[in-house]
Structures are given as structure tokens and as C-alpha cells.
Motif scaffolding. Structure first.
Motif, PDB file in Angstrom:
ATOM      1  N   TRP A 503       0.814  -1.221   0.000  1.00 20.15           N
ATOM      2  CA  TRP A 503       0.000   0.000   0.000  1.00 20.15           C
ATOM      3  C   TRP A 503       0.844   1.265   0.000  1.00 20.15           C
ATOM      4  N   LYS A 506       2.228   3.855  -4.070  1.00 20.65           N
ATOM      5  CA  LYS A 506       1.047   4.513  -4.616  1.00 20.65           C
ATOM      6  C   LYS A 506       1.080   4.674  -6.136  1.00 20.65           C
ATOM      7  N   GLU A 526      -8.631   1.475   8.395  1.00 22.71           N
ATOM      8  CA  GLU A 526      -7.875   2.222   7.385  1.00 22.71           C
ATOM      9  C   GLU A 526      -8.053   1.559   6.029  1.00 22.71           C
ATOM     10  N   HIS A 528      -6.926   1.344   2.473  1.00 27.67           N
ATOM     11  CA  HIS A 528      -5.876   1.710   1.525  1.00 27.67           C
ATOM     12  C   HIS A 528      -6.400   1.545   0.101  1.00 27.67           C
ATOM     13  N   ARG A 553     -10.447  -1.555  -3.628  1.00 31.56           N
ATOM     14  CA  ARG A 553      -9.252  -0.747  -3.353  1.00 31.56           C
ATOM     15  C   ARG A 553      -8.424  -0.501  -4.615  1.00 31.56           C
TER      16      ARG A 553
END
Length: 749
Positions: A503, A506, A526, A528, A553
Motif C-alpha cells: 500500500w 502509490k 484504514e 488503503h 481498493r
């Protein structure tokens, strides 16, 4: 095992896109030489200068259906000036047996296995671009001389080689009229030629002196010029004073000069690949992007489109050749002609392997004052030798000027053979801003530095945008510091599990890992997201404890390949609960374990609405599945593998279904004996491939009523399927009076 990735790509399996003009009679004569005459094994050599069309002619003959039907086994390989007998024999073995592996076992006697595979067969072996007679002697001894009418066809530009082998077939030059016909096809496509340009255009073609490569290159140049008589006459005049050798060099140089700067960089990058290398386009586009060679149109979202535009531009100018296309028409492999590659190599050498590269936007200007031209240098053998001699210090080697040392960046080309380097990572640690590292050809564990500490070995490579490595077991911690990484490819022997480190990356756009398993997370604290991820390949998943929010995600996925390894105890929910989820997804491949049961309810869902390519393996083809597939309004390619039917009823009825825009359908190991469809089931189908469907009785006769159908290919099916395919072809010919529909039933399998 021996990795032969670089050699695997050096053979042809399908014809390319080159315009074929003027050699129709040559094709007929060579086909007669191959299919008639003595039953003894015979060699046929085609000889001619570079750019005359030897490979194009050989490929045209090789892919002719009458040739394919005549021989039991065929193979087409490129020999070139540098070659490995073992690897070439392995390539031939793979083609004649249909094997798909890319590794040679260390103790494998390839030559003996090949001889046995060919012994009882009538075979055709094409050895393209042979440079010396020793290569012929090294290879031909492994091809059996049993009297079955086998043939070996060789192309060469060296007359002495051809004469020693056989009575050579000398390839002629194009006539003036043929040259003009080829030029028209390349410049005007399907348009008519303006009357006022006919005379000047004919002069341009005539002054190319009958050399096809020169004609298509000059066509690419003149397409960029104004369509005015005076401009074309001046161009023809410039050509008239040049001899044949000069013509070739001038055509390549002029084609290069007319390119915009970013296309020059892209072409030189391609020219650095080995001779006759068949380049995987999906890799090439990622490499161009990583090295920042393609224009960034003020939007990273469009980088892939920009790279495809560059590829298309070079193909349209005939500086690149298409050697294979995908079922949807996209270019799968490309290659560069020897003359163009030689030009690129000499150009790089002339400039000391250095290039000034500017980051361009759509207006062809530096994107900002903060983005000046980058001075880049290709890592090459001489540089490596000098660095090894001087302790990997740039300060003491003459090929790098003192004022360049602080700003010089390095291009580690994917075909740079790092195995020649005694101390790979000492070399890389001392070269700035490496963006690409392609090490699939070497086992990383074979280097002592990597064995001691993989993480510390890679930690200094902070600027990587493309990483491809071959390791026994991979850990995401090794690369989590590479925040700019766009492409990650890993060949691994052990299954890799996800890590929170993924994660952190990016900017990841493409992930392709051979043994990759996801651990499903249920982390509501959280969430991601990897917004930039476009493709996810070869991912193994266990659906037993799946959290369906996980795939959300990756909201911008365009290609996804999943292998389901476990589904026991799976709850009744869907990977794609609505068609709007992943609406950018265009390519989807899913395979299931043998014996997968739809009673779980997984396939009561729908597929993402914009899928154009769908491949399913190991499923039961229920009504729900077929309904979901037929609902895809943009689906162009459908591949079904290892398919069975519910309730042990091996019958597929799609008479009331419509696959509206489907162009390509492949059925392999589909467990059915009856198939029913109507003329509206596949209204736009162009290609039908049926392989290893041994229980199928026949192809529905309604396929004769599909006006767009161009090819039926039947591989290893019953005689009745072949008969039904032939009946469909005959019905089309009788109804339409033409040979619009081609039938291919290869004997290799």
C-alpha cells in the motif's frame, strides 16, 4: 533449468501486417517446391539482399493453408548472426509438439527429443536469416532424412551459403508498376490517388529501384509531406541519384530525421534489442513510460495511450514491423528490420551511447522550465568493462566527461546482458537514477550480495520505475521504498503473500507475479487504495474468507487475471456485485480449480459492464453464467477453457442468446457433444477456434449464415467436426461465390 525468455520470442506463429505486392508467382513456385517432387528430405534456399522481402515471402508461404495442410509438423525460427543451437532446437521442438514451456531442463537432450518427434512425420522447418554455412551444418543434422517429403526452407542474404545448400531461389526486385502499387497502398490506404499526383508518385516509386523496404520507408516519409506535385517531384529527384545501398541507408536516415524527438528516442531504444528479437509490446510500452520517453499529455492517466500512439506512429512509418496481433487486433509482438536496427546501433555508438531526452507535453515543448533535457547514457559492454577495470568509479573513465558526471543518468536496457558483469550491484550502485531493471534472465540468488541481504542490495535503487526479477521467494519489503515504481514483475518458485508494504507503493500501475496469493483483510479502520493500478496479472486468491470490499481498493483496474485456489466454506456473495463496479475493467481472466461447483452461488453475480476480453476456465457453464456473459454489450473476445455443464448434460444451446459484438470465440476442452445456435447468436463473429473438444459432434450449420465470419480453426477434434467445418465453408462458397471463409485444420497436434 535454463531460462530462454530471450529466445522464446524469436520465432513467428502468425503473419504480420506487411503489404504483400508482386510476389504472388514466387509464392506459387515455392509452394510447389515444398509440396511436390521427391519424397526425400530437401532444402530450399531463398537468397536476396537486405530489404528485398525474403522473410515476408517465407512467412507468406509458411502460413498458406495448403502448406499448413500438407505437413504434419511445422516450425519457423530466426537464426541470425549469433545463435545458440540448443535454444533454436528447443524452439523448433516447442512448435512441432505444441509445448508452451519456456525452460530447458539441464539434463534434457533436446536434439534427440526433437529427432524422435520429427521421425515419423512430414515436416517443414523454416530457418530465417541464416548468415553462414556452419549454422546450416549445425542444425540440419538433427532433422531426420526419412523419405516422407519433408522440407527445410532457408532465407539468407549470403549467396555462397545458399549455393552450398541447394539450387537457390533468387528473389527478384519489384517491377516499376509493382513498386507504384505498393507505394499507393502504404500512402493512400483505401483512398483513391489524386490524379495530379499519379505521375510524380510513379516517379517516387520507380526511383526506389524495386526494393520493398525502401518503398515502404519512403512512403512513411512522403506521407508527412504536402500533397503537392512540386514537393513530390523534388522528392523523386533526390532519390534518382542514389544507388541501391545508398537508397537503403538514405531511406532509413530520412525516416529517422522526419521523426519528432520523442519518437527518435523510442526508436533508438528499440534498436538496442538483439538482432531479430521479437519484442513483447506490453513490456515495451511499460519500458518507454518508465524511461520517460513518451509524451506526458499533462495527465498520467494517459501515459498508456501516449505510448500506444508512439508505437502506432512507428508502425505506420514502417520503422517497426508487426509480427503478431492479439485476437482483438492489438499488436502483441513487434520487431525491427536488420537495416533499421543497424542504423540505430551505429547512431547510438556515434553519439557515445548518450541521448538528451526532454519530457514532452502535447505541444512538443518542455513541460516546464524545471524539466530541462536529461543527459542519459545506455549501459553498454565497453562502459561496463571500463568500470570493472577502475573499481566502478565514473571519475577515472574517459567516456564520461568531468562536467557530465553529476548530471548523467543511465539507461539499463532490458536486453543489457547483466550476466556478463562480475559484480552487478556494485555497478548499479555507482550509476545514478536507474529507472529500469530487467533481470528475469538471471537468478538473483546466484549473486552473493543478494543472498546475504536482498533488502540492502536493492535499497539504493530508489529511482526505479520498472523492476523485473527472478527469485525463489519474493518479499514486498525489498521494494516498498521504491515510491516511484510503476511496474513490478516477479518470477518466483514459491507463492508470495501480500504485505501491508504494497500500500506504500502509490504509483504502481502494473503488477505481474507468477506465484502470488492475496490474504484477504477486513480492516475497516484504514482503507488503503491504489488508484493508479491498471493491470493485475497471475494473482492467486482464496475466496473462502474473502472480503468483497478488497477489490474496491483498486478502482481503476483495466486488466485482471485471477486464479481461484480455494473456495470451500465460501459465503454466498459476489466479486462483482453490480456491473458498475470496476467499470474501467476491459480484460478479465478467471480460472477455477477442477470440479468447481456453482452451487456456491458465486456466479449469480454479473461481470463489469465494460469488459471487452473475457477468459473463463474450470467452470460449469450454467444458464446464469451464459446470461451474465451475453449481457456484456462490449464483449469482443471470449475464451472458454476446461468447461463442463451442469447435471451432466453436455449440451450448449445459445439459440435464444445474442452475443452482440463478439468477434473472436475460442472453445478449448469444452465437455459438450451438442452445440446449438442460430444465425443471430453471433452476428459479428470473425474467428472461431475449437481445440480439444473431442466429444463435440459438429459445428452448428448456422455459422454459414454469419456474414462477418472469416476463419474457422479446428485443432484435435473429431472427424465429424472437421467435416461440418468443411460443409460450412462449402456452403459459403456456393452461396456467395467467393472464398471469404478460410478453414484451418493444422496437423501439428
Amino acid at each position: 533449468m535454463e531460462n530462454i525468455e530471450s529466445t522464446t520470442s524469436r520465432c513467428y506463429f502468425s503473419p504480420n501486417d506487411e503489404e504483400f505486392v508482386g510476389f504472388e508467382k514466387d509464392v506459387e513456385q515455392i509452394i510447389q517446391k515444398l509440396t511436390r517432387g521427391t519424397k526425400e528430405r530437401e532444402a530450399i534456399s531463398i537468397v536476396g539482399m537486405a530489404g528485398l522481402g525474403k522473410t515476408t515471402l517465407a512467412r507468406k508461404v509458411y502460413n498458406d493453408h495448403s502448406v499448413a495442410d500438407h505437413f504434419d509438423a511445422r516450425a519457423f525460427c530466426i537464426v541470425s548472426q549469433t545463435y545458440s543451437i540448443r535454444k533454436l532446437l528447443f524452439e523448433i521442438l516447442k512448435q512441432v509438439t505444441g509445448e508452451k514451456r519456456d525452460m530447458i531442463k539441464e539434463d534434457e537432450d533436446v536434439a534427440d527429443t526433437l529427432r524422435k518427434a520429427l521421425y515419423c512425420k512430414r515436416y517443414l522447418i523454416v530457418l530465417d536469416d541464416m548468415w553462414n554455412y556452419e549454422a546450416w551444418e549445425d542444425l540440419q543434422s538433427w532433422f531426420p532424412c526419412v523419405e516422407r517429403g519433408s522440407r527445410i526452407m532457408v532465407t539468407t542474404r549470403v549467396q555462397e551459403v545458399a549455393i552450398k545448400m541447394s539450387d537457390p531461389y533468387f528473389l527478384r526486385f519489384l517491377t516499376e508498376n509493382e513498386s507504384w502499387e505498393l507505394l499507393q497502398k502504404k500512402v493512400f490506404k483505401r483512398e483513391g490517388v489524386p490524379l495530379e499526383l499519379e505521375k510524380a508518385g510513379f516517379e517516387v516509386a520507380r526511383n526506389c529501384k524495386g526494393l520493398p523496404l525502401v518503398i515502404v520507408l519512403n512512403a512513411g516519409i512522403i506521407t508527412q509531406k504536402e500533397r503537392r506535385v512540386s514537393v513530390w517531384e523534388e522528392f523523386a529527384k533526390d532519390l534518382s541519384s542514389l544507388g541501391l545501398e545508398e537508397q537503403s541507408r538514405k531511406a532509413v536516415q530520412s525516416s529517422y530525421d522526419y521523426l519528432r524527438d520523442h519518437l527518435k528516442h523510442c526508436l533508438l531504444y528499440i534498436g538496442y534489442f538483439p538482432e531479430d528479437y521479437n519484442i513483447p509490446v506490453s513490456d515495451l510500452l511499460k519500458l518507454w513510460i518508465a524511461e520517460e520517453l513518451v509524451p506526458n499529455i499533462n495527465d498520467t492517466e494517459n501515459l498508456e495511450k501516449s505510448s500506444k500512439d508512439c508505437l502506432s506512429d512507428l508502425v505506420n512509418r514502417s520503422l517497426l514491423m508487426v509480427s503478431k496481433r492479439r485476437s482483438n487486433g492489438d499488436i502483441k509482438y513487434c520487431m525491427v528490420h536488420d537495416l533499421i536496427r543497424e542504423f540505430c546501433s551505429s547512431k547510438l555508438e556515434e553519439e557515445d551511447f548518450k541521448q538528451r531526452i526532454v519530457s514532452y507535453n502535447s505541444s512538443q515543448v518542455p513541460s516546464s522550465p524545471k524539466d530541462p533535457a536529461r543527459l542519459c547514457m545506455y549501459i553498454h559492454d565497453n562502459l561496463v568493462n571500463q568500470l570493472e577495470l577502475h573499481g566502478y568509479s565514473l571519475d577515472v573513465i574517459s567516456m564520461v566527461d568531468s562536467e557530465e558526471k553529476e548530471s548523467l543518468e543511465f539507461i539499463a536496457h532490458p536486453r543489457f546482458y547483466s550476466t556478463k558483469c562480475m559484480d552487478l550491484f556494485s555497478l548499479l550502485d555507482n550509476l545514478r537514477l536507474i529507472r529500469v531493471l530487467h533481470l528475469l534472465d538471471i537468478n538473483m540468488e546466484s549473486t552473493w550480495e543478494f543472498q546475504i541481504s536482498p533488502a540492502s542490495t536493492l535499497e539504493k535503487l530508489t529511482h526505479l520505475k520498472y523492476l523485473a526479477i527472478f527469485v525463489k521467494k519474493f518479499d514486498f519489503k525489498w521494494v516498498s521504498h521504491m515510491i516511484g515504481l510503476q511496474t513490478l514483475r516477479v518470477h518466483s518458485h514459491q507463492r508470495i503473500k501480500t504485505s501491508p508494504d504494497i500500500w506504500k507503493m502509490k504509483k504502481l500501475r502494473h503488477v505481474d507475479i507468477t506465484e502470488f496469493s492475496f490474504i484477504w483483510e477486513d480492516d475497516e479502520q484504514e482503507q488503503h487504495v491504489l488508484d493508479n493500478l491498471k493491470t493485475f496479472g497471475k494473482c492467486r486468491v482464496s475466496l473462502a474468507d474473502m472480503n468483497r470490499k478488497f477489490w474496491w481498493r483498486f478502482p481503476n483496474l483495466e486488466e485482471l487475471s485471477l486464479s481461484v485456489v480455494n473456495f470451500h466454506g465460501m459465503t454466498n456473495h459476489s466479486l462483482f456485485p453490480t456491473p458498475e463496479i470496476h467499470n474501467r475493467l476491459q480484460s478479465l481472466e478467471i480460472s477455477f480449480p477442477i470440479g468447481f461447483s456453482t452451487s456456491i452461488g458465486w456466479f449469480k453475480s454479473v461481470f463489469p459492464m465494460n469488459v471487452r476480453f473475457l477468459s473463463l476456465a474450470g467452470i460449469s457453464l450454467t444458464e446464469e453464467v451464459v446470461t451474465s456473459i451475453a449481457a456484456l454489450q462490449k464483449l469482443e473476445t471470449l475464451k472458454l477453457f476446461f468447461i463442463h455443464f451442469p447435471n451432466n448434460s453436455p449440451r450448449w444451446d445459445v439459440t435464444d442468446r445474442e452475443f452482440k459484438v463478439l468477434k473472436y470465440l475460442k472453445l478449448e476442452l469444452v465437455d459438450m457433444n451438442q452445440w446449438e445456435s442460430s444465425d443471430t447468436s453471433f452476428p459479428l463473429l470473425e474467428k472461431l477456434v475449437i481445440k480439444d473438444c473431442v466429444q463435440l459432434e459438429e459445428i452448428p450449420s448456422s455459422f454459414a449464415d454469419i456474414p462477418t465470419l472469416r476463419l474457422i480453426k479446428v485443432i484435435n477434434c473429431s472427424e465429424s467436426v472437421c467435416v461440418s467445418a468443411q460443409s460450412i465453408k462449402e456452403e459459403v462458397e456456393n452461396t456467395e461465390g467467393n472464398e471469404r471463409l478460410q478453414l484451418h485444420i493444422p496437423k501439428n497436434f
